[in-house]
Design an enzyme around this catalytic site. Structure first.
Site, PDB file in Angstrom:
ATOM      1  N   GLY A   1       0.812  -1.210   0.000  1.00  0.00           N
ATOM      2  CA  GLY A   1       0.000   0.000   0.000  1.00  0.00           C
ATOM      3  C   GLY A   1       0.843   1.256   0.000  1.00  0.00           C
TER       4      GLY A   1
ATOM      5  N   CYS B   1      -1.067  -0.167 -10.627  1.00  0.00           N
ATOM      6  CA  CYS B   1      -0.036   0.381  -9.734  1.00  0.00           C
ATOM      7  C   CYS B   1       1.198   0.860 -10.484  1.00  0.00           C
ATOM      8  CB  CYS B   1       0.341  -0.636  -8.659  1.00  0.00           C
ATOM      9  SG  CYS B   1       1.069  -2.156  -9.281  1.00  0.00           S
TER      10      CYS B   1
ATOM     11  N   GLY C   1       2.227   2.520   5.445  1.00  0.00           N
ATOM     12  CA  GLY C   1       3.360   1.652   5.781  1.00  0.00           C
ATOM     13  C   GLY C   1       4.024   2.062   7.083  1.00  0.00           C
TER      14      GLY C   1
ATOM     15  N   GLU D   1       5.683  -3.453   0.888  1.00  0.00           N
ATOM     16  CA  GLU D   1       5.689  -3.240  -0.556  1.00  0.00           C
ATOM     17  C   GLU D   1       4.893  -1.955  -0.800  1.00  0.00           C
ATOM     18  OE1 GLU D   1       5.024  -6.048  -4.383  1.00  0.00           O
ATOM     19  OE2 GLU D   1       3.233  -5.666  -3.207  1.00  0.00           O
TER      20      GLU D   1
ATOM     21  N   PRO E   1       3.023   4.565   1.296  1.00  0.00           N
ATOM     22  CA  PRO E   1       4.067   4.787   2.301  1.00  0.00           C
ATOM     23  C   PRO E   1       3.531   5.349   3.614  1.00  0.00           C
ATOM     24  CG  PRO E   1       4.815   5.547   0.157  1.00  0.00           C
ATOM     25  CD  PRO E   1       3.368   5.182  -0.003  1.00  0.00           C
TER      26      PRO E   1
END
Length: 223
Positions: A19, A75, A24, A41, A21
């Site tokens: 997903g 993405c 994250g 990731e 940052p």
């Protein structure tokens, strides 16, 4: 969100997260409480460079296809473009021609053009257009929306300020910001000022230019 928060409170041995940052960082902080290891990731923006030696027809074909396929909800879609000033106008005309080739004169009625996955993401991407325009960007192609269908047409933006949301967030929609450049080193400064790129796309036929970009950027993948 509630489910994710509940899961993060549990003492997992390892957490794998895919997903943004910003999320994250939340995952990593939560994992630290249990000394859980993590694999992150993280989605990022994917800058695309079209230099003065590029095959414009090939670049326009590939960029128009990969950017607007699935309404841009891919993405590794090209996120924002740097096009050399000597080929800028030629490239923009070529991209607009390819959009018509793929989706016809009326994109909204095309059987080959998708919609945003839901209302929340439709409003998110639509707000990027409004934000960019309010800060001085120009819509030179597309820009049409339909609230009832979550429809956003293939949209080309120029003069996009660096502080606009479309340049700060992962777009994941059919918006294509185009920046004109003359000095490739200025382009590299912009790319390297952001989170590490998910992908970097280079359209060039000059090996020296390609190697210079490869040696001065970091990304999940470059091609």
């Amino acid at each position: 969100i509630e489910t994710s928060q509940a899961l993060l409170a549990l003492p997992f041995n390892h957490i794998f997260f895919t997903g943004a940052p910003s999320i994250g960082k939340i995952v990593m902080k939560a994992a630290a409480k249990h000394l859980a290891s993590v694999t992150l990731e993280l989605g990022g923006k994917s800058p695309t460079i079209v230099d003065e030696t590029a095959n414009i027809n090939a670049a326009a074909t590939r960029i128009a296809w990969s950017k607007f396929l699935n309404n841009g909800q891919i993405c590794i879609a090209p996120d924002y473009l740097f096009v050399h000033k000597n080929v800028r106008d030629k490239f923009i005309k070529a991209v607009q021609k390819k959009i018509k080739h793929f989706y016809g004169e009326s994109v909204e009625n095309s059987n080959d053009y998708a919609r945003m996955v839901n209302t929340r993401h439709y409003n998110r991407v639509k707000s990027y257009i409004d934000d960019a325009v309010s800060k001085g960007a120009t819509v030179i192609g597309g820009g049409q929306t339909n609230d009832k269908e979550n429809f956003i047409s293939p949209t080309i933006l120029t003069n996009v300020p660096a502080n606009s949301k479309v340049m700060e967030e992962e777009i994941f929609g059919p918006l294509l910001p185009i920046h004109e450049y003359e000095d490739i080193n200025e382009v590299l400064k912009v790319i390297n000022s952001k989170e590490k790129a998910l992908t970097v796309y280079v359209f060039s036929s000059r090996k020296k230019n390609i190697n210079h970009i490869l040696n001065n950027t970091r990304a999940g993948g470059t091609c």
